[in-house]
Every structure is written in structure tokens, then in C-alpha cells.
Design a protein around this motif. Structure first.
Motif, PDB file in Angstrom:
ATOM      1  N   LYS A 142      88.787  43.290  43.223  1.00 19.74           N
ATOM      2  CA  LYS A 142      89.254  41.903  43.333  1.00 19.74           C
ATOM      3  C   LYS A 142      90.760  41.836  43.085  1.00 19.74           C
ATOM      4  O   LYS A 142      91.244  42.284  42.043  1.00 19.74           O
ATOM      5  CB  LYS A 142      88.514  41.036  42.307  1.00 19.74           C
ATOM      6  CG  LYS A 142      89.070  39.624  42.127  1.00 19.74           C
ATOM      7  CD  LYS A 142      88.730  38.734  43.295  1.00 19.74           C
ATOM      8  CE  LYS A 142      89.238  37.305  43.056  1.00 19.74           C
ATOM      9  NZ  LYS A 142      88.978  36.434  44.224  1.00 19.74           N
ATOM     10  N   LEU A 144      93.851  39.843  41.993  1.00 20.92           N
ATOM     11  CA  LEU A 144      94.166  38.633  41.229  1.00 20.92           C
ATOM     12  C   LEU A 144      95.569  38.122  41.524  1.00 20.92           C
ATOM     13  O   LEU A 144      95.838  36.934  41.347  1.00 20.92           O
ATOM     14  CB  LEU A 144      94.037  38.910  39.729  1.00 20.92           C
ATOM     15  CG  LEU A 144      92.659  39.339  39.230  1.00 20.92           C
ATOM     16  CD1 LEU A 144      92.722  39.662  37.744  1.00 20.92           C
ATOM     17  CD2 LEU A 144      91.628  38.245  39.489  1.00 20.92           C
ATOM     18  N   LYS A 246      85.317  44.275  40.933  1.00 23.33           N
ATOM     19  CA  LYS A 246      84.527  43.145  41.450  1.00 23.33           C
ATOM     20  C   LYS A 246      83.289  42.933  40.597  1.00 23.33           C
ATOM     21  O   LYS A 246      82.885  41.787  40.349  1.00 23.33           O
ATOM     22  CB  LYS A 246      84.131  43.433  42.900  1.00 23.33           C
ATOM     23  CG  LYS A 246      83.477  42.282  43.642  1.00 23.33           C
ATOM     24  CD  LYS A 246      84.475  41.202  43.984  1.00 23.33           C
ATOM     25  CE  LYS A 246      83.935  40.243  45.048  1.00 23.33           C
ATOM     26  NZ  LYS A 246      82.606  39.699  44.790  1.00 23.33           N
ATOM     27  N   TRP A 249      84.451  41.014  37.572  1.00 24.50           N
ATOM     28  CA  TRP A 249      84.824  39.651  37.963  1.00 24.50           C
ATOM     29  C   TRP A 249      83.591  38.765  38.108  1.00 24.50           C
ATOM     30  O   TRP A 249      83.582  37.604  37.682  1.00 24.50           O
ATOM     31  CB  TRP A 249      85.601  39.689  39.277  1.00 24.50           C
ATOM     32  CG  TRP A 249      85.959  38.349  39.860  1.00 24.50           C
ATOM     33  CD1 TRP A 249      85.376  37.734  40.933  1.00 24.50           C
ATOM     34  CD2 TRP A 249      86.993  37.456  39.403  1.00 24.50           C
ATOM     35  NE1 TRP A 249      85.971  36.527  41.178  1.00 24.50           N
ATOM     36  CE2 TRP A 249      86.962  36.326  40.261  1.00 24.50           C
ATOM     37  CE3 TRP A 249      87.915  37.501  38.372  1.00 24.50           C
ATOM     38  CZ2 TRP A 249      87.852  35.258  40.107  1.00 24.50           C
ATOM     39  CZ3 TRP A 249      88.799  36.435  38.213  1.00 24.50           C
ATOM     40  CH2 TRP A 249      88.755  35.328  39.068  1.00 24.50           C
ATOM     41  N   ASP A 250      82.551  39.309  38.687  1.00 24.18           N
ATOM     42  CA  ASP A 250      81.329  38.524  38.925  1.00 24.18           C
ATOM     43  C   ASP A 250      80.589  38.172  37.639  1.00 24.18           C
ATOM     44  O   ASP A 250      79.715  37.298  37.649  1.00 24.18           O
ATOM     45  CB  ASP A 250      80.393  39.289  39.873  1.00 24.18           C
ATOM     46  CG  ASP A 250      80.934  39.366  41.292  1.00 24.18           C
ATOM     47  OD1 ASP A 250      81.827  38.567  41.630  1.00 24.18           O
ATOM     48  OD2 ASP A 250      80.491  40.249  42.056  1.00 24.18           O
ATOM     49  N   ILE A 252      82.152  36.955  35.025  1.00 17.36           N
ATOM     50  CA  ILE A 252      82.925  35.873  34.400  1.00 17.36           C
ATOM     51  C   ILE A 252      82.476  34.536  34.980  1.00 17.36           C
ATOM     52  O   ILE A 252      82.265  34.403  36.190  1.00 17.36           O
ATOM     53  CB  ILE A 252      84.432  36.094  34.644  1.00 17.36           C
ATOM     54  CG1 ILE A 252      84.874  37.446  34.063  1.00 17.36           C
ATOM     55  CG2 ILE A 252      85.262  34.972  34.031  1.00 17.36           C
ATOM     56  CD1 ILE A 252      86.306  37.821  34.416  1.00 17.36           C
ATOM     57  N   PRO A 254      82.545  30.730  36.472  1.00 18.44           N
ATOM     58  CA  PRO A 254      83.506  30.102  37.383  1.00 18.44           C
ATOM     59  C   PRO A 254      84.655  29.415  36.643  1.00 18.44           C
ATOM     60  O   PRO A 254      85.802  29.473  37.097  1.00 18.44           O
ATOM     61  CB  PRO A 254      82.654  29.085  38.146  1.00 18.44           C
ATOM     62  CG  PRO A 254      81.272  29.666  38.114  1.00 18.44           C
ATOM     63  CD  PRO A 254      81.152  30.336  36.772  1.00 18.44           C
ATOM     64  N   ASP A 256      85.946  30.215  33.708  1.00 20.26           N
ATOM     65  CA  ASP A 256      86.861  31.213  33.177  1.00 20.26           C
ATOM     66  C   ASP A 256      87.559  31.996  34.298  1.00 20.26           C
ATOM     67  O   ASP A 256      88.697  32.451  34.131  1.00 20.26           O
ATOM     68  CB  ASP A 256      86.128  32.167  32.234  1.00 20.26           C
ATOM     69  CG  ASP A 256      85.800  31.505  30.897  1.00 20.26           C
ATOM     70  OD1 ASP A 256      86.430  30.474  30.573  1.00 20.26           O
ATOM     71  OD2 ASP A 256      84.904  32.009  30.183  1.00 20.26           O
ATOM     72  N   GLN A 257      86.892  32.144  35.435  1.00 16.50           N
ATOM     73  CA  GLN A 257      87.559  32.758  36.590  1.00 16.50           C
ATOM     74  C   GLN A 257      88.793  31.939  36.980  1.00 16.50           C
ATOM     75  O   GLN A 257      89.845  32.508  37.315  1.00 16.50           O
ATOM     76  CB  GLN A 257      86.605  32.854  37.787  1.00 16.50           C
ATOM     77  CG  GLN A 257      85.573  33.953  37.683  1.00 16.50           C
ATOM     78  CD  GLN A 257      84.661  34.001  38.897  1.00 16.50           C
ATOM     79  OE1 GLN A 257      84.648  33.096  39.734  1.00 16.50           O
ATOM     80  NE2 GLN A 257      83.864  35.067  38.999  1.00 16.50           N
ATOM     81  N   ALA A 261      92.603  33.354  37.106  1.00 14.66           N
ATOM     82  CA  ALA A 261      93.388  33.260  38.339  1.00 14.66           C
ATOM     83  C   ALA A 261      94.707  32.523  38.100  1.00 14.66           C
ATOM     84  O   ALA A 261      95.762  32.931  38.599  1.00 14.66           O
ATOM     85  CB  ALA A 261      92.576  32.565  39.429  1.00 14.66           C
TER      86      ALA A 261
END
Length: 329
Positions: A142, A144, A246, A249-250, A252, A254, A256-257, A261
Motif C-alpha cells: 500500500k 501511503l 497491504k 493496512w487491512d 486498521i 477505516p 484510523d486509516q 493517510a
């Protein structure tokens, strides 16, 4: 009053679950090790640490990032492999190093691709960056943010490099990618790959005459102790790619994503400013350390590397080259 045994048992079970709830919450936190190969004195580390601190604070520890500089988590190649397998959670990595898993990533670091850093960032913050991020996403990585490595310049211990012919016969360390090797072979040098962590000692021992890196790295890695001449070739501009596995990332949420970001973008802009602000100062610092600077005939260099562009057309494909050229006009 006597309570039924079943009621007592139910109460005990509920109490036990209540006690376990905080433990379960802690287990759901995401711990991230973020690795890069540069020393703590470099802007990569300053910005990565700021990014980590912001994420740790704003998520109240739900996402916890710890930064490991100086190749503590391995070379860039090893960190990239770790990202794909999830054994390394995040990395700040030179964009060209991803060519081993996605050859089209090399388009960022084609010789003389960019007239200015602003032109490069317009592309990476736009359609070119989106296309490349999608490619890495399919490899389990992913993106960032696009941070900065900067324009690369040639240093050596033999002579000032003013025109391509001056590179003839020089043993130069390059990053381990085919385009970089082909570029310096075309320019008449004798290039060979070597991990960054081994570069200082290799120069010190005379295994290489030369190397190429941005001024910030030349200074932060103390290459002025083992190199004499700096030729301002600016032959390649490179991005620093802030990435996360990835699979991590998945995990975390939404919410906190979104925080991660936002922090990646804001600290990326700060890191770009650090690079821009430091350039003139770095030249003076390197001169004070005894390095000798010279300009190069860039037109001659551009002409010399034109065959590299022709050789890579099939690798990048018409669509990606079209996106690139939109920003180079």
C-alpha cells in the motif's frame, strides 16, 4: 436469599468476559515497524518519526508505529520482500528499488525524466502516482505517500565529471536496478550494484571510484570523508515511497486509516520542504568539508542517455508513457 446455581454461574461468566474485554481490545491494536536505510540525521528519519508520533497520538495507541533507521530492518530489497509477506509492516523506500517487484516503477527514475522537482510531484500527486500505486497494491504493498529522495549527483575520487566521456572507466556503485546499470554503461562507466549499508566502506577501501546520490545523502552518510569531487549532474530525480504492507493496512479500522493517510500526506509535504530548504546549505557544508563542485554539460548527458528511453518503451507501455509525458510538457 439463595440464588440459583445457574444464575451465579452466569454472573461469574459475565464478570470474566468484562475483565477480558480490555485484553481483547489491546490484542486488536496494530503495531508497525517502519524501516528505512538512511541515518537518523536525514530528513527521511525526521519526517518518518514525526509521522509515527502523530499517528500514535491521534489514534490513542490503536495504531502504534516505531521507526527503524540505518537499515536495521534490512536493505530496501529485504524490506520490500518483508512488506509483501507482512514480516515488515512499513517502509520508506527509494522508488527505484521497487523495480524488482514491479518493473514499471522505474519510470520515475528514468534519466533526465524531470525538469524540476515540482514537475515530478505534479505527476506523482496526480495520475502517474495513482497508476503506480495501483500497481504496487496488486503486489501486496500500500502506497501511503510520495516523499522525496531528490536529484542524484555523481561523486568520485579521480577527476571532475563535466561530460559523459569523463566517466570512462570509472568504477561506480549504483542501485541494483537494470535501468541504472544500463544508464551508466551507456555513459561509459563501469557500474555495479551494492547495498547502501555497504557503500561507505566500499568507497573507503577503494573498491569503487564513484557513487551517485542526492546531496542530502552525500552529507548525512559522510561520503565527504571518502570522496573528493561532486559533479552536479542531476541525472535522476527520485521519490521516497512511504509504504505499508497491504495485509497490515487491512487490519486498521477505516477511521484510523484516514488518520494514517492524513499524517502521511502532511509529513510528506514537510519532508519535501526539508529537502528544498537544505539544498544550497548542503553545497556550502560539503565544500567546507573539502569537496570540490563542478557543473556538467547536461545537454551532452541527455543526448547520451537517449537510447535508454528507447529501450524501456515496451517495459512501461504506451499508456503509462502517455501519462508521464502529460506532465513533462
Amino acid at each position: 436469599m439463595k440464588f440459583p446455581t445457574t444464575l451465579i454461574q452466569s454472573g461469574v461468566m459475565a464478570a470474566s468476559l468484562a475483565l477480558l474485554a480490555p485484553v481483547a481490545a489491546l490484542a486488536a491494536d496494530v503495531s508497525i515497524r517502519l524501516g528505512h536505510v538512511l541515518p537518523e540525521s536525514h530528513s527521511w528519519h525526521a519526517a518518518a518519526t514525526g509521522f509515527a508520533d502523530e499517528v500514535n497520538t491521534r489514534t490513542d495507541g490503536r495504531v502504534e508505529i516505531e521507526v527503524f533507521p540505518s537499515g536495521q530492518l534490512g536493505s530496501e530489497k529485504e524490506v520490500i520482500e518483508g512488506l509483501q509477506f507482512g514480516s515488515v509492516q512499513a517502509g520508506l523506500i527509494g522508488s527505484g528499488s521497487f523495480q524488482g517487484v514491479e518493473p514499471r516503477m522505474g519510470i520515475i527514475e528514468m534519466p533526465y525524466a524531470w525538469a524540476s522537482r515540482e514537475q515530478a510531484f505534479a505527476a506523482l500527486d496526480g495520475d502517474l502516482g495513482s497508476a503506480l500505486a495501483d500497481m504496487l497494491d496488486s503486489k501486496g504493498i500500500k502506497v501511503l505517500g510520495w516523499w522525496e529522495n531528490g536529484f542524484r549527483n555523481i561523486t568520485n575520487n579521480v577527476r571532475p565529471i563535466e561530460k559523459p566521456e569523463d566517466l570512462s572507466g570509472l568504477k561506480i556503485r549504483v542501485t541494483p536496478d537494470k535501468v541504472r546499470l544500463a544508464t551508466f554503461e551507456t555513459l561509459g562507466a563501469e557500474p555495479a550494484p551494492l547495498s547502501f549499508g555497504e557503500l561507505y566502506s566500499a568507497l573507503q577501501q577503494g573498491l569503487f571510484d564513484a557513487q551517485e546520490n542526492p546531496l542530502a545523502i552525500i552529507y548525512s552518510a559522510s561520503f565527504f570523508e571518502v570522496q573528493k569531487y561532486v559533479s552536479l549532474s542531476e541525472h535522476i530525480w527520485g521519490a521516497a515511497t512511504l509504504t505499508m504492507s497491504k495485509s497490515v493496512w487491512d487490519k486498521i479500522s477505516p477511521e484510523d486509516q484516514a488518520i494514517v493517510a492524513e499524517a502521511a500526506t502532511s509529513w510528506g509535504l514537510k519532508q519535501r520542504d526539508m529537502v528544498a530548504d537544505a539544498n544550497d546549505e548542503l553545497i556550502e557544508k560539503l565544500k567546507a568539508e573539502g569537496m570540490s563542485f563542478n557543473e556538467v554539460d547536461k545537454a551532452a548527458f541527455m543526448e547520451a542517455v537517449a537510447p535508454i528511453w528507447e529501450s524501456q518503451q515496451d517495459v512501461y507501455g504506451e499508456e503509462l508513457l502517455s501519462i508521464l509525458n502529460t506532465y513533462r510538457k
